[in-house]
Design a protein around this motif. Structure first.
Motif, short mmCIF file in Angstrom:
data_model
loop_
_atom_site.label_atom_id
_atom_site.label_comp_id
_atom_site.label_asym_id
_atom_site.label_seq_id
_atom_site.Cartn_x
_atom_site.Cartn_y
_atom_site.Cartn_z
N LYS A 1 0.83 -1.31 -0.01
CA LYS A 1 0.08 -0.04 -0.05
C LYS A 1 0.98 1.29 -0.15
O LYS A 1 0.41 2.32 -0.11
CB LYS A 1 -0.93 0.06 1.30
N TYR B 1 2.49 3.90 -3.40
CA TYR B 1 1.88 4.92 -4.35
C TYR B 1 1.90 6.44 -3.85
O TYR B 1 1.26 6.78 -3.15
CB TYR B 1 0.26 4.53 -4.25
N PHE C 1 2.80 3.26 -11.68
CA PHE C 1 1.56 2.18 -12.01
C PHE C 1 0.71 2.51 -13.16
O PHE C 1 0.33 1.69 -14.01
CB PHE C 1 0.67 2.17 -10.85
N GLU D 1 -10.30 -6.05 -17.71
CA GLU D 1 -11.54 -5.28 -17.11
C GLU D 1 -12.02 -4.03 -17.85
O GLU D 1 -13.27 -3.75 -17.44
CB GLU D 1 -10.97 -4.73 -15.51
N LYS E 1 -11.34 3.06 -15.45
CA LYS E 1 -12.13 1.82 -15.91
C LYS E 1 -13.60 2.29 -15.53
O LYS E 1 -14.55 2.13 -16.28
CB LYS E 1 -12.05 0.43 -15.49
N ASP F 1 -8.98 6.67 -1.63
CA ASP F 1 -7.42 6.06 -2.15
C ASP F 1 -6.43 6.50 -0.94
O ASP F 1 -6.54 7.75 -0.45
CB ASP F 1 -6.81 6.66 -3.59
N SER G 1 -3.50 7.26 -1.69
CA SER G 1 -2.36 8.50 -2.47
C SER G 1 -3.40 9.64 -2.82
O SER G 1 -4.27 9.58 -3.74
CB SER G 1 -2.07 7.90 -3.76
N GLY H 1 -7.24 8.27 2.30
CA GLY H 1 -7.01 7.54 3.62
C GLY H 1 -7.27 5.98 3.30
O GLY H 1 -7.52 5.54 2.06
N GLU H 2 -7.13 5.21 4.28
CA GLU H 2 -7.27 3.77 4.42
C GLU H 2 -8.72 3.44 4.11
O GLU H 2 -9.57 4.03 4.05
CB GLU H 2 -6.97 3.02 5.72
N TYR H 3 -8.72 2.20 3.52
CA TYR H 3 -10.30 1.87 2.94
C TYR H 3 -11.27 2.01 4.12
O TYR H 3 -12.18 2.57 3.93
CB TYR H 3 -9.97 0.28 2.67
N GLY I 1 -9.37 -3.94 -10.23
CA GLY I 1 -8.04 -4.20 -10.54
C GLY I 1 -7.70 -5.36 -9.80
O GLY I 1 -6.50 -5.38 -9.80
C1 LIG Z 1 -3.13 -1.39 -8.10
S1 LIG Z 1 -3.70 0.16 -8.01
C2 LIG Z 1 -5.43 -0.16 -8.69
C3 LIG Z 1 -6.16 1.16 -9.17
C4 LIG Z 1 -7.42 0.90 -9.78
N1 LIG Z 1 -8.21 0.20 -8.84
C5 LIG Z 1 -7.43 0.20 -11.10
O1 LIG Z 1 -7.80 -0.83 -11.14
O2 LIG Z 1 -6.81 0.47 -11.95
C6 LIG Z 1 -4.19 0.08 -6.21
C7 LIG Z 1 -4.78 1.51 -5.87
O3 LIG Z 1 -5.33 1.42 -4.26
C8 LIG Z 1 -4.67 2.29 -3.46
N2 LIG Z 1 -4.45 1.40 -2.17
C9 LIG Z 1 -3.75 0.61 -2.00
N3 LIG Z 1 -4.01 0.14 -0.81
C10 LIG Z 1 -4.87 0.99 -0.07
C11 LIG Z 1 -5.32 1.09 1.22
N4 LIG Z 1 -4.97 0.34 2.12
N5 LIG Z 1 -6.18 2.22 1.42
C12 LIG Z 1 -6.72 2.94 0.17
N6 LIG Z 1 -6.10 2.75 -0.85
C13 LIG Z 1 -5.14 2.02 -1.08
C14 LIG Z 1 -3.26 2.65 -4.33
O4 LIG Z 1 -3.07 3.85 -3.94
C15 LIG Z 1 -3.79 2.58 -5.60
O5 LIG Z 1 -4.21 3.83 -6.27
#
Ligand SMILES: C[S@@+](CC[C@H](N)C(=O)[O-])C[C@H]1O[C@@H](n2cnc3c(N)ncnc32)[C@H](O)[C@@H]1O
Length: 329
Positions: A39, A42, A50, A65, A99, A120, A122, A147-149, A170
């Motif tokens: 995580k 990013y 990415f 997708e 997407k 997100d 980031s 922030g976090e999910y 994704g």
């Molecule tokens: C692999 S990318 C996929 C982006 C998008 N969902 C896609 O399918 O193209 C993962 C995204 O999730 C975010 N992310 C990863 N872990 C996270 C967390 N614990 N909480 C919030 N966002 C997170 C990252 O910053 C990134 O933008």
């Protein structure tokens, strides 16, 4: 001197985020075997890398997708809003929402009443997303949650009591080990209410070479993406990783479906992070990320064990990827 209370709040939040980052990194590099949490990939450069990964021919996940979101848009919309009532569309780990923007455009064109709430970790990618969507879909209401999910889902439920539809695309769910994924889906289900939906993307098991190539490109973009986390630690946590002394290494185990990335220390070395010294021996691995691949049965098990009800399953033309729509009953 005038103190702006918002400025102070912002500063506090930044230092809390840095503290959490430092704690996690020290804990993970102090564990045996060593690991780092993906995580933290990013930051601004990580987001850009990415996006380059998503544009690589070998990284088939995005196109698969995208195929579903472009060709089955009306179907998805009908499933997630059967009664046309107002709702909040939350996207977990939204990235640049490339997407989902097809679904957003369709919903706006249909006159659906909804707010888009991308979550997100980031802040950089959320501002990229906001600028992009403000231009392309000006009538879309966007509430960015950085922030976090789960912390941000709680915030979304505080902001609005509307029905929730959650997108988790994704195959981000594959970045968790099965037990973690199960716990994640169960907790998500508990945070939602009867009648809410989850649209969740899964990368399916396929020929091992196809999978390995997606994560081990010859151009070295995926390697840079992994190594960038060491650069980020150097910059943000006063560390001195010598990036040239670490190498990206990728594995895929077709019997379990686990695709794992590592960074390998090329020599015996000591790395300083702030006031801490971390020893690495030659050929020692840092486990960076799992990208789990699924069979349709794995996906059914996950839905059932976490308490969701499967509404439908949508495949791309090649049947390499599945977006499942699950409901809270
Ligand atoms: C692999 S990318 C996929 C982006 C998008 N969902 C896609 O399918 O193209 C993962 C995204 O999730 C975010 N992310 C990863 N872990 C996270 C967390 N614990 N909480 C919030 N966002 C997170 C990252 O910053 C990134 O933008």
């Amino acid at each position: 001197m005038n103190i702006n209370p918002h400025h102070k709040y912002h500063q506090n939040n930044i230092s809390k985020t840095v503290d959490r980052f430092r704690q996690d990194i020290l804990l993970d590099l102090g564990s045996n075997p060593k690991k780092l949490s993906s995580k933290y990939f990013y930051d601004k450069i990580g987001d850009e890398l990415f996006q380059k990964i998503m544009n690589m021919e070998s990284y088939y996940l995005t196109n698969c997708e995208l195929d579903i979101f472009k060709t089955k848009t009306a179907q998805i919309a009908d499933f997630i809003r059967p009664n046309n009532e107002p709702f909040d569309l939350i996207e977990l780990g939204a990235g640049d929402a490339m997407k989902s923007s097809y679904l957003l455009q369709y919903l706006v064109d249909q006159g659906a009443t909804f707010s888009f709430m991308p979550i997100d970790i980031s802040g950089n990618i959320l501002s990229v997303l906001k600028n992009k969507l403000n231009d392309s879909i000006p009538n879309l209401e966007i509430i960015c949650l950085k922030g976090e999910y789960f912390e941000m889902i709680d915030q979304a439920t505080t902001l609005s009591s509307r029905r929730k539809v959650v997108l988790f695309l994704g195959s981000n769910i594959g970045n968790m080990e099965y037990e973690q994924a199960l716990q994640f889906c169960s907790e998500l289900k508990d945070k939602l209410s009867a009648g809410d939906y989850l649209l969740i993307g899964f990368d399916l098991k396929k020929h091992p070479k196809t999978i390995l190539q997606a994560y081990d490109d010859r151009t070295g973009i995926t390697a840079s993406f992994n190594l960038n986390l060491l650069k980020r630690i150097n910059q943000e946590l006063d560390a001195d990783f010598d990036i040239s002394q670490f190498e990206h290494y990728q594995t895929y185990d077709p019997s379990t479906g686990a695709c794992r990335s590592y960074l390998i220390s090329l020599i015996n070395q000591q790395v300083t992070i702030g006031e801490y010294q971390i020893p690495f021996y030659e050929n020692e691995a840092i486990f960076m990320e799992i990208s789990q691949k699924f069979s349709p049965e794995d996906i059914h098990d996950l839905a059932r064990e976490s308490g969701f009800v499967t509404v439908t399953e949508l495949y791309d033309t090649k049947k390499w990827f599945m977006d499942a729509i699950w409901k809270v009953s």
